[in-house]
Design a protein around this motif. Structure first.
Motif, PDB file in Angstrom:
ATOM      1  N   UNK A  37     -90.061  63.040 -58.777  1.00  0.00           N
ATOM      2  CA  UNK A  37     -90.435  62.644 -59.977  1.00  0.00           C
ATOM      3  C   UNK A  37     -89.439  61.468 -60.854  1.00  0.00           C
ATOM      4  N   UNK A  38     -88.444  60.813 -59.951  1.00  0.00           N
ATOM      5  CA  UNK A  38     -87.641  59.867 -60.484  1.00  0.00           C
ATOM      6  C   UNK A  38     -88.441  58.538 -60.682  1.00  0.00           C
ATOM      7  N   UNK A  39     -88.316  57.985 -61.676  1.00  0.00           N
ATOM      8  CA  UNK A  39     -89.051  56.716 -62.248  1.00  0.00           C
ATOM      9  C   UNK A  39     -88.441  55.391 -61.691  1.00  0.00           C
ATOM     10  N   UNK A  40     -88.976  54.510 -61.242  1.00  0.00           N
ATOM     11  CA  UNK A  40     -88.785  53.207 -60.785  1.00  0.00           C
ATOM     12  C   UNK A  40     -88.039  52.491 -61.877  1.00  0.00           C
ATOM     13  N   UNK A  41     -88.422  52.582 -63.229  1.00  0.00           N
ATOM     14  CA  UNK A  41     -87.636  51.742 -64.158  1.00  0.00           C
ATOM     15  C   UNK A  41     -88.203  52.308 -65.554  1.00  0.00           C
ATOM     16  N   UNK A  42     -87.394  52.598 -66.425  1.00  0.00           N
ATOM     17  CA  UNK A  42     -87.609  53.033 -67.792  1.00  0.00           C
ATOM     18  C   UNK A  42     -87.465  51.999 -68.815  1.00  0.00           C
ATOM     19  N   UNK A  43     -88.336  51.591 -69.679  1.00  0.00           N
ATOM     20  CA  UNK A  43     -89.591  52.231 -69.722  1.00  0.00           C
ATOM     21  C   UNK A  43     -90.421  50.892 -69.244  1.00  0.00           C
ATOM     22  N   UNK A  44     -90.167  50.041 -68.392  1.00  0.00           N
ATOM     23  CA  UNK A  44     -90.837  49.148 -67.911  1.00  0.00           C
ATOM     24  C   UNK A  44     -91.981  49.357 -66.856  1.00  0.00           C
ATOM     25  N   UNK A  45     -91.542  50.242 -65.841  1.00  0.00           N
ATOM     26  CA  UNK A  45     -92.168  50.494 -64.785  1.00  0.00           C
ATOM     27  C   UNK A  45     -91.975  52.050 -64.732  1.00  0.00           C
ATOM     28  N   UNK A  46     -92.442  53.098 -65.424  1.00  0.00           N
ATOM     29  CA  UNK A  46     -92.637  54.253 -65.257  1.00  0.00           C
ATOM     30  C   UNK A  46     -93.428  54.954 -64.086  1.00  0.00           C
ATOM     31  N   UNK A  47     -93.109  54.425 -62.904  1.00  0.00           N
ATOM     32  CA  UNK A  47     -93.950  54.797 -61.747  1.00  0.00           C
ATOM     33  C   UNK A  47     -92.822  55.573 -60.738  1.00  0.00           C
ATOM     34  N   UNK A  48     -93.707  56.727 -60.439  1.00  0.00           N
ATOM     35  CA  UNK A  48     -92.730  57.652 -59.552  1.00  0.00           C
ATOM     36  C   UNK A  48     -92.901  57.201 -58.159  1.00  0.00           C
ATOM     37  N   UNK A  49     -91.926  56.241 -57.872  1.00  0.00           N
ATOM     38  CA  UNK A  49     -91.930  55.557 -56.610  1.00  0.00           C
ATOM     39  C   UNK A  49     -91.631  56.119 -55.504  1.00  0.00           C
ATOM     40  N   UNK A  50     -90.793  57.398 -55.443  1.00  0.00           N
ATOM     41  CA  UNK A  50     -90.406  58.065 -54.420  1.00  0.00           C
ATOM     42  C   UNK A  50     -91.708  58.959 -54.014  1.00  0.00           C
ATOM     43  N   UNK A  51     -92.288  59.530 -54.872  1.00  0.00           N
ATOM     44  CA  UNK A  51     -93.607  60.028 -54.612  1.00  0.00           C
ATOM     45  C   UNK A  51     -94.470  59.277 -53.957  1.00  0.00           C
ATOM     46  N   UNK A  52     -94.655  57.994 -54.260  1.00  0.00           N
ATOM     47  CA  UNK A  52     -95.508  57.336 -53.688  1.00  0.00           C
ATOM     48  C   UNK A  52     -95.143  56.786 -52.327  1.00  0.00           C
ATOM     49  N   UNK A  53     -93.883  56.488 -52.169  1.00  0.00           N
ATOM     50  CA  UNK A  53     -93.356  56.267 -50.723  1.00  0.00           C
ATOM     51  C   UNK A  53     -93.718  57.565 -49.829  1.00  0.00           C
ATOM     52  N   UNK A  54     -93.652  58.853 -50.355  1.00  0.00           N
ATOM     53  CA  UNK A  54     -93.811  59.910 -49.577  1.00  0.00           C
ATOM     54  C   UNK A  54     -95.548  59.785 -49.157  1.00  0.00           C
ATOM     55  N   UNK A  55     -96.150  59.709 -49.875  1.00  0.00           N
ATOM     56  CA  UNK A  55     -97.724  59.542 -49.644  1.00  0.00           C
ATOM     57  C   UNK A  55     -97.935  58.795 -48.539  1.00  0.00           C
ATOM     58  N   UNK A  56     -97.446  57.313 -48.851  1.00  0.00           N
ATOM     59  CA  UNK A  56     -97.948  56.437 -48.089  1.00  0.00           C
ATOM     60  C   UNK A  56     -96.591  55.130 -48.178  1.00  0.00           C
ATOM     61  N   UNK A  57     -95.858  54.962 -47.245  1.00  0.00           N
ATOM     62  CA  UNK A  57     -94.745  53.917 -47.448  1.00  0.00           C
ATOM     63  C   UNK A  57     -95.273  52.613 -47.648  1.00  0.00           C
ATOM     64  N   UNK A  58     -96.371  52.215 -47.054  1.00  0.00           N
ATOM     65  CA  UNK A  58     -96.711  50.701 -47.212  1.00  0.00           C
ATOM     66  C   UNK A  58     -97.806  50.649 -48.078  1.00  0.00           C
TER      67      UNK A  58
END
Length: 335
Positions: free
Chosen positions: A299-320
């Motif tokens: 659930x860690x966000x890439x950047x607050x408040x500009x890029x509130x994206x759960x990037x680690x969760x995205x990486x787990x689903x599909x690294x590329x």
């Protein structure tokens, strides 16, 4: 005389610094010290320097000469020989402030707490910065309430002095063969701490800017995977802390969380190492042993408040995945 403090000094190719380090321990109350210098298979004159101090002051200095096994192996070799009531680690390229050490030795004789906290000083070639701990000085404190406060969240190995018997009772063992295991020194030992006192002393002088040290950019880049090995060990160790008070468990979980946040950000965001097997191994260990922490990291966000994206969760689903690649590109453009 009964030894009040044991100082362990891991030493590898430290001929340019060891003399300064050992000289900082020569003070009026030095007889209360036990100094264990562990020569970790040095290829220079480190052992010769250590032996000379041992020859001149055999009641103070003790040398262990062993094959290279890295930092943790030095701690493991010295701990069974520790005779001091309290114990502290001092890196061979650092030193103590002699006046602060003398005051510490006076205080330790009459203390009965589990851990003593002191300040440390970051020393660059052209400046110094004292890292102050905002606690009430010279007053025994209950450690459990402190675990919930930010005041001790940034403790480093430079800050802490432990009751020696606690580490022996824990059968403390540090990971060998890799760098960055000093993080373990401020992890498991906390499970035995119930009382603490802060002494307003700038004791530890931490050398920075030295070529080749573990905190240099070049060394960190080539040895960063050691962080993963060490962190995997800490994760598995954390699962054995069931009998520790909940406040301490939460504190140590938060320390793990911050360490994990740093590692994932370094691999994914800063270095773009999306297929690195070391990072995948860490993620697998985290998922297997601490599912709740695994979810929190996701659930860690890439950047607050500009890029509130759960990037680690995205990486787990599909690294590329395209979404992750775009998010990382935007992050670098913004930052």
């Amino acid at each position: 005389m009964t030894k009040v403090l044991t100082v362990i000094i891991p030493s590898y190719n430290m001929q340019s610094y060891l003399g300064r380090c050992l000289d900082s321990l020569k003070y009026p109350l030095q007889s209360r010290l036990q100094v264990i210098i562990v020569n970790d298979g040095s290829k220079d004159h480190t052992l010769d320097i250590a032996r000379e101090y041992e020859r001149q002051w055999p009641d103070i200095y003790q040398v262990i000469d062993k094959p290279n096994g890295n930092y943790g192996s030095c701690i493991n070799a010295a701990l069974p020989l520790a005779k001091g009531k309290y114990i502290k680690v001092l890196d061979a390229d650092d030193c103590f402030d002699p006046a602060s050490l003398n005051q510490l030795l006076e205080k330790l004789s009459n203390l009965s707490v589990d851990m003593v906290i002191t300040d440390y000083v970051k020393v660059w070639p052209d400046k110094e910065e004292r890292m102050h701990c905002p606690l009430t000085p010279s007053k025994p404190l209950d450690f459990l309430p402190l675990c919930k406060e930010r005041k001790i969240w940034n403790l480093w190995m430079h800050n802490v002095t432990y009751l020696t018997q606690h580490l022996k009772d824990l059968r403390y063992h540090q990971t060998e063969g890799i760098s960055y295991t000093d993080q373990e020194w401020i992890f498991q030992p906390f499970t035995a701490v119930r009382t603490v006192v802060y002494l307003n002393l700038p004791l530890y002088r931490y050398t920075l800017g030295r070529e080749g040290q573990t905190m240099s950019n070049a060394f960190q880049k080539s040895h960063f995977a050691d962080n993963i090995v060490c962190t995997c060990h800490m994760i598995q160790l954390y699962t054995t802390f069931q009998n520790a008070p909940e406040a301490i468990r939460q504190f140590l979980e938060y320390k793990l969380y911050r360490r994990l946040r740093y590692i994932y950000r370094t691999y994914i965001v800063k270095q773009g190492m999306l297929n690195d097997p070391n990072l995948q191994h860490l993620d697998d260990v985290l998922h297997q042993f601490t599912p709740d922490l695994y979810k929190a990291v996701g659930d860690i966000l890439l950047s607050k408040p500009l890029l509130p994206i759960r990037y680690i969760k995205l990486w787990r689903r599909a690294p590329h995945s395209r979404k992750l690649r775009v998010a990382l590109k935007l992050y670098k453009m913004i930052h």
